[in-house]
Motif scaffolding. Structure first.
Motif: not given
Length: 126
Positions: A41-48, A91-99, A115-126
């Motif tokens: 997963v190339w992003g800040p979060f994934r499902f556990t 830390e480097q990985w998370q910095d890359e995906y911080r925003d 139906w297929t819906l694409a959504r972007q949720l704000p990354n507010e975990a920091y």
């Protein structure tokens, strides 16, 4: 039917974490296999992984039924750098995906309609 909001229940619903828009083809020659690239997963979060019906990579959950207007919580975790990334730290990985937002692709199906819906949720975990 006008769309999923008109329904009482969605019979089939799946949610997939989508990747950022970067091209990763250059990584194939330096230790990553095509399968590793596809599963990562190339992003800040994934499902556990393996929680809430999530797959083993944390890429997707479902399918499941859901009544319209009802929510369903899912457990997420921060993504980690791949083993082939040559010592990149968490830390480097998370910095890359911080925003970066959490990108989701949601598929709903009722009878023969889908139906297929694409959504972007704000990354507010920091």
């Amino acid at each position: 039917m006008a769309g999923p909001d008109e329904l009482a229940e969605v019979e089939f619903l799946s949610v997939r974490v989508d990747d950022d828009d970067k091209d990763r083809s250059h990584v194939l020659g330096i230790g990553a296999t095509p399968e590793q690239l596809a599963n990562h997963v190339w992003g800040p979060f994934r499902f556990t992984p393996r929680v809430d019906q999530a797959d083993e990579h944390g890429r997707a959950v479902g399918p499941f039924k859901l009544r319209i207007g009802r929510g369903r919580p899912f457990q997420l975790e921060r993504t980690r750098p791949g083993l082939w990334m040559g010592g990149k730290t968490m830390e480097q990985w998370q910095d890359e995906y911080r925003d970066h937002p959490v990108r989701l692709v949601i598929t709903c199906r009722v009878d023969d309609d889908e139906w297929t819906l694409a959504r972007q949720l704000p990354n507010e975990a920091y």
